[in-house]
Enzyme design. Structure first.
Site, mmCIF file in Angstrom:
data_model
loop_
_atom_site.group_PDB
_atom_site.id
_atom_site.type_symbol
_atom_site.label_atom_id
_atom_site.label_comp_id
_atom_site.label_asym_id
_atom_site.label_seq_id
_atom_site.Cartn_x
_atom_site.Cartn_y
_atom_site.Cartn_z
ATOM 1 C CD GLU A 168 -2.751 1.224 2.455
ATOM 2 O OE1 GLU A 168 -3.416 2.240 2.573
ATOM 3 O OE2 GLU A 168 -2.622 0.361 3.349
ATOM 4 C CG ASP A 169 2.005 2.708 3.411
ATOM 5 O OD1 ASP A 169 0.904 2.966 2.898
ATOM 6 O OD2 ASP A 169 2.184 2.570 4.628
#
Length: 738
Positions: free
Chosen positions: A90-91
């Site tokens: 996600e990051d």
């Protein structure tokens, strides 16, 4: 200076990693340790430039989540590795494919599931939040460990929320109480559930939370001494009998004390079982049950038990796998005390849920333990077509439900949620039996389909091939399995009628010279106070929307049909300077909304009847503009969690010229002249009007219900305090109509 800090931080990270391996509940093999080390290095590398809001290196968060997964929940190396990497995709630029290449498909699948949960947009139209929950729950079909790691992630976020804005804290905490705590409960993770609930309360009702915490601290010494007095008595007898055990005193969670106070309308001091004693004993599998009842007999030799409060989850474990004996006894000083009796095995299962299950099953693997659990939870996920909010509400209800045990005609035992009906039982056997149910017999006697079952009932289902569910059946059942199946069958019929209704409506609208397009249909849905276009077409199909209603709609549309939001939530015009304050207070709204403190039109919700001075928030509805609810309204958690984007901050301004309704109940001992004293205090001393009053006395007990009209909360509180001072009055509590 910075170098030293970085060096210090790196040491702390290395220390955390060692701690993770040390506290792991599973016995880690060399390969397991290699997998965890590799995942740790991978995560450190991926997050090296990131920091959390508090300023610490981001990597501390995934390690903390992995520690919860490893020690408190007790999962193995695969889940620990996935927890370490849960935010990587996600990051950062890393993909699920990269993880699959570097690790293995199982780890990649868990990380992919966790990423899928995070990527659902939170602030879109009609309850994307409920849709978000539904998608999250559906990942259970992939692997239940996704949800378990998500629970650990949520727990750590809740523990580190202090630096966030207040409105974000409230939203995340509401969401936690609404869905994550019930999930932890259903998975048998009672420690995690308790922590989530207490933290949820800390941010949704901080004042209540802090009050209870300070009262627990005040009474700690006294409680410890009380627990010791009981322990000393029991220890002597247990030692004489040669039982190997430990006794621990356990305070009830802050959240459960709050729930008791609210449910029973009592103060902190009046909650009688604020703590429990737990006796955890050593036993081999053969003697486990025998020893539990031996300990029961020792406890009840010393203290008188309450027969109605004995809970035997050893003979019939909960469907979460929880096993224990709960005995409520009358302790010293006339106080009730709950004593929980568990073997070491049962205690581990209560703390770790299914992770401990397969540890005790010979030759069982993590996978087979997971399969058992998945089968328990898949039922509520069978039908993904229902409205997302209904889906989540149904699912949640089944998560928290207490259980009853009933028998089939052949004597097999089945567990159902408390409140389940004979029709629910039919669907629990098989959905095809459910839809063909013509009648039900309980203990040999014919009963209605909505007969509420009790533990120990024996149920027989009578079927007919011509039987079909009707819309009323939805009121006859409580389980989501039954509701989903009934809705499915009804929806097939509804869709056919709706298709005919759609064609008929198009013809009628053309006749009224209206353009048939999506906008017109949506406006007609709102005009008819319905939820969806399917509702509209169905009602046209069965003839419940007649030509006159369509003519009224056409007349309004041709005139000035303004978007309902502009209509319902219009800002007031500026206040002319020459109007006096008296007039302003009389004529203008008394609530301001949002950070700009706008004056908007609103309605007070009937579920909690807020009055000036109450802590409140605004909720933007579809058809009725802004509705104002109390912050502790029974519906607040659900609204804040499901529709966070529709919540508006709100607070009262000058309300000295307005009057509001409040209802409260009074109980006490019936004495001569009591009614007279109460009415005198309300009317003479407080300048408050009584709108309705119902007082009655029976066998020396006085009960009363009053509805009064008051200017604000301060006066109401002062009035309640004065009534409490009357001799013989026991309790005065404010109540809500719904």
């Amino acid at each position: 200076m910075v170098e030293i800090d970085i060096e210090k931080e790196n040491k702390a990270i290395a220390q955390e990693y060692k701690e993770l391996l040390r506290i792991s509940y599973q016995t880690l093999s060399t390969d397991d340790k290699k997998l965890i080390r590799k995942a740790f290095d991978f995560a450190v590398d991926a997050h090296q430039d990131q920091r959390r809001k508090s300023g610490e290196a981001y990597i501390f968060h995934p390690i903390a989540v992995a520690k919860i997964v490893a020690s408190e929940i007790g999962l193995g190396a695969t889940a620990i590795a996935a927890a370490l990497m849960h935010d990587v995709v996600e990051d950062t630029d890393i993909t699920v494919e990269d993880i699959e290449r570097e690790f293995n498909p199982k780890v990649a699948q868990l990380v992919a599931g966790l990423t899928k949960i995070s990527q659902v947009k939170k602030d879109m139209n009609i309850s994307m939040q409920a849709e978000n929950f539904r998608k999250m729950l559906l990942t259970l079909n992939d692997d239940v460990r996704v949800i378990i790691i998500k629970l650990a992630d949520r727990l750590h976020n809740m523990q580190t929320m202090d630096s966030m804005a207040e409105y974000k804290q409230e939203k995340i905490a509401s969401e936690t109480l609404y869905i994550y705590a019930p999930l932890a409960h259903r998975l048998g993770l009672y420690n995690i559930k308790t922590k989530l609930e207490d933290l949820g309360l800390k941010y949704t009702e901080p004042q209540v939370y802090n009050d209870i915490v300070s009262k627990i601290k005040e009474t700690k010494e006294e409680q410890d001494a009380y627990i010791k007095s009981i322990s000393d008595v029991l220890k002597k007898s247990l030692d004489e009998e040669g039982v190997e055990y430990i006794i621990k005193g356990r305070p009830k969670s802050i959240y459960s004390i709050r729930r008791k106070m609210a449910a029973q309308n009592v103060t902190f001091d009046e909650v009688y079982d604020k703590f429990a004693l737990r006796i955890v004993y050593k036993a081999n599998p053969h003697d486990e049950k025998f020893l539990a009842w031996k300990i029961y007999s020792i406890v009840t030799d010393h203290y008188r038990p309450s027969p109605s409060r004995l809970r035997d989850w050893i003979s019939s474990p909960k469907s979460t796998g929880y096993e224990a004996l709960h005995i409520t006894v009358m302790g010293p000083l006339g106080r009730w005390v709950e004593i929980q009796v568990r073997s070491e095995r049962m205690d581990e299962i209560a703390e770790k849920g299914y992770a401990a299950h397969y540890k005790y099953k010979q030759g069982a693997t993590e996978e087979s333990g997971l399969d058992t659990w998945l089968n328990l939870l898949k039922e509520a996920l069978e039908n993904a077509e229902t409205n997302a909010v209904d889906f989540v509400e149904d699912f949640k209800m089944n998560l928290y439900a207490k259980e009853i045990y009933v028998f089939t005609p052949k004597g097999e035992i089945k567990s159902l949620p408390k409140g389940a009906t004979s029709l629910d039982f039919a669907f629990s056997i098989h959905s095809e039996i459910g839809v063909k149910t013509r009648g039900t017999r309980v203990n040999g006697k014919l009963v209605p389909l909505n007969y509420v079952l009790k533990s120990g009932d024996q149920v027989e289902i009578i079927t007919s091939p011509n039987q079909k569910p009707t819309i009323n059946w939805l009121d006859y059942v409580t389980t989501s399995r039954a509701k989903n199946k009934i809705r499915n069958v009804l929806n097939e019929d509804i869709k056919k009628i709706a298709e005919n209704g759609k064609e008929l409506l198009a013809r009628k609208l053309k006749h009224l010279k209206l353009t048939v397009n999506e906008q017109t249909i949506n406006e007609l849905v709102a005009f008819s106070k319905l939820k969806t276009s399917l509702d509209l077409f169905y009602r046209v199909g069965i003839g419940s929307i007649d030509n006159q209603q369509l003519k009224d709609f056409a007349a309004q549309k041709n005139n000035t049909f303004i978007n309902f939001f502009k209509n319902k939530i219009k800002k007031n015009t500026p206040i002319p300077e020459h109007i006096q304050k008296q007039e302003i207070t009389n004529k203008y709204d008394l609530l301001v909304f949002g950070t700009e403190q706008d004056r908007l039109d609103y309605k007070l919700s009937t579920c909690c009847n807020p009055i000036p001075g109450d802590l409140v928030f605004g909720f933007v509805t579809i058809n009725e503009g802004i509705k104002v609810h109390k912050k502790d309204c029974p519906n607040a958690i659900s609204l804040q969690s499901n529709y966070a984007y529709r919540i508006m901050q709100a607070k009262w301004i000058d309300s000295s010229q307005q009057e509001f309704k409040a209802t409260f109940e009074i109980t006490g001992m019936d004495t001569i002249g009591l009614t007279n004293q109460i009415t005198r205090i309300i009317s003479n001393n407080m300048h408050v009007n009584i709108q309705s009053i119902a007082l009655s006395g029976e066998a020396g007990i006085f009960t009363g219900k009053l509805t009064v009209v008051v200017p604000n909360n301060t006066i109401l509180k002062r009035m309640i305090e004065n009534i409490k001072k009357i001799d013989g009055i026991d309790k005065v509590t404010r109540v809500y109509t719904n």
